[in-house]
Design a protein around this motif. Structure first.
Motif, mmCIF file in Angstrom:
data_model
loop_
_atom_site.group_PDB
_atom_site.id
_atom_site.type_symbol
_atom_site.label_atom_id
_atom_site.label_comp_id
_atom_site.label_asym_id
_atom_site.label_seq_id
_atom_site.Cartn_x
_atom_site.Cartn_y
_atom_site.Cartn_z
ATOM 1 N N VAL A 1 0.815 -1.218 0.000
ATOM 2 C CA VAL A 1 0.000 0.000 0.000
ATOM 3 C C VAL A 1 0.849 1.268 0.000
ATOM 4 O O VAL A 1 0.423 2.310 -0.513
ATOM 5 N N LYS A 2 2.063 1.201 0.541
ATOM 6 C CA LYS A 2 2.924 2.390 0.573
ATOM 7 C C LYS A 2 3.194 2.911 -0.828
ATOM 8 O O LYS A 2 3.009 4.102 -1.119
ATOM 9 N N ASP A 3 3.647 2.017 -1.710
ATOM 10 C CA ASP A 3 3.963 2.433 -3.075
ATOM 11 C C ASP A 3 2.711 2.815 -3.852
ATOM 12 O O ASP A 3 2.734 3.739 -4.673
ATOM 13 N N GLY B 1 -3.589 1.752 -8.010
ATOM 14 C CA GLY B 1 -3.411 0.367 -7.605
ATOM 15 C C GLY B 1 -4.697 -0.210 -7.054
ATOM 16 O O GLY B 1 -5.650 0.509 -6.752
ATOM 17 N N CYS B 2 -4.724 -1.528 -6.925
ATOM 18 C CA CYS B 2 -5.912 -2.225 -6.435
ATOM 19 C C CYS B 2 -5.495 -3.369 -5.516
ATOM 20 O O CYS B 2 -4.621 -4.165 -5.876
ATOM 21 N N ILE B 3 -6.091 -3.434 -4.339
ATOM 22 C CA ILE B 3 -5.841 -4.516 -3.387
ATOM 23 C C ILE B 3 -7.122 -5.333 -3.269
ATOM 24 O O ILE B 3 -8.152 -4.834 -2.816
ATOM 25 N N ILE B 4 -7.051 -6.580 -3.719
ATOM 26 C CA ILE B 4 -8.206 -7.475 -3.702
ATOM 27 C C ILE B 4 -8.039 -8.464 -2.555
ATOM 28 O O ILE B 4 -6.998 -9.111 -2.427
ATOM 29 N N VAL C 1 -6.402 4.607 -4.941
ATOM 30 C CA VAL C 1 -6.115 3.199 -4.647
ATOM 31 C C VAL C 1 -7.413 2.512 -4.246
ATOM 32 O O VAL C 1 -8.125 2.980 -3.357
ATOM 33 N N LYS C 2 -7.728 1.403 -4.893
ATOM 34 C CA LYS C 2 -8.982 0.698 -4.630
ATOM 35 C C LYS C 2 -8.761 -0.490 -3.692
ATOM 36 O O LYS C 2 -7.750 -1.183 -3.777
ATOM 37 N N VAL C 3 -9.711 -0.694 -2.801
ATOM 38 C CA VAL C 3 -9.689 -1.850 -1.904
ATOM 39 C C VAL C 3 -10.984 -2.622 -2.117
ATOM 40 O O VAL C 3 -12.072 -2.051 -2.071
ATOM 41 N N PHE C 4 -10.849 -3.911 -2.350
ATOM 42 C CA PHE C 4 -12.002 -4.729 -2.734
ATOM 43 C C PHE C 4 -12.056 -5.982 -1.877
ATOM 44 O O PHE C 4 -11.040 -6.636 -1.640
ATOM 45 N N GLY C 5 -13.251 -6.336 -1.407
ATOM 46 C CA GLY C 5 -13.426 -7.550 -0.606
ATOM 47 C C GLY C 5 -14.347 -8.538 -1.294
ATOM 48 O O GLY C 5 -15.430 -8.163 -1.765
ATOM 49 N N ALA C 6 -13.925 -9.792 -1.391
ATOM 50 C CA ALA C 6 -14.744 -10.848 -1.981
ATOM 51 C C ALA C 6 -15.143 -11.833 -0.894
ATOM 52 O O ALA C 6 -14.285 -12.413 -0.219
#
Length: 231
Positions: A120-122, A129-132, A172-177
């Motif tokens: 997440v820092k970068d 960016g996207c964190i799934i 920056v996107k954060v996504f939860g499945a």
């Protein structure tokens, strides 16, 4: 590098392997991460190029940091990061061993935190960016014989929901499945029902809902087996 980079933990089997193959088919450079190199090599056999393999123990902050730095130096910036690594030990609360408790908390919860901290820092610096996060329906509601597993997933859910708020003013996107039981190794110890979902189908749904679209943000999805569609 022209291709976007996706990094997937727990990529050696199940949903992680399905996601790796799908993203490769979409033209991404795929970094397959896992504890067992032979499993990762087996998945990568169908790839011609645009991939790298890294052994990682997500429960170790120092190991995670070392691997993420290696990816950054050898491959480049991470565009999509998928927290998929997970373990489960299913039994009544009083029978779950201390070792199993530590393992589920360390991998399912701490692993998600450690990996996310590194990427997440970068992403914040680049403002993209996207964190799934692959969490499971056990992160939405408690289930019989899943007390500690569910606790680890509730923790992961709390972490990413709070992270999403922290990143609200960024791109920056954060996504939860949140999905039900799939035909994966996680459920080998249980009686795998024929009605369990195919990880390839779940992977398609996740990718479709994380594609960037104008004026639309999907924060989370719930994927249920149609046997339980009204629950």
């Amino acid at each position: 590098m022209d291709a976007q980079v996706v990094v997937i933990t727990g990529a050696g089997s199940g949903l992680g392997a399905s996601l790796a193959k799908k993203y490769y088919g979409l033209g991404y450079y795929v970094c397959l991460l896992g504890r067992t190199r032979t499993k990762l090599l087996k998945i990568a056999k169908s790839f011609d190029d645009r991939y790298a393999i890294y052994e990682v123990d997500v429960s170790s902050k120092s190991n995670v940091s070392k691997v993420m730095q290696a990816i950054k130096q050898e491959v480049g910036q991470i565009d999509v990061f998928i927290n998929n690594a997970g373990v489960g030990d299913f039994d009544s609360a009083e029978h779950i061993s201390e070792q199993a408790i530590h393992q589920m908390i360390d991998i399912n919860l701490k692993g998600t935190i450690f990996c996310t901290q590194e990427v997440v820092k970068d992403m914040k610096k680049r403002d993209q960016g996207c964190i799934i996060n692959i969490i499971s329906l056990s992160g939405k509601r408690g289930k019989i014989n899943e007390s500690v597993y569910s606790a680890s997933k509730f923790g992961a859910r709390g972490f990413i929901e709070s992270l999403a708020l922290e990143l609200e003013q960024t791109k920056v996107k954060v996504f939860g499945a949140y999905m039900g039981n799939m035909k994966t190794e996680l459920w080998d110890g249980a009686k795998a029902e024929e009605s369990y979902m195919d990880p390839d189908d779940v992977a398609d749904i996740i990718i479709e809902n994380t594609i960037e679209r104008k004026n639309i943000v999907v924060e989370e999805i719930i994927i249920k087996n149609n046997k339980y569609k009204y629950i």
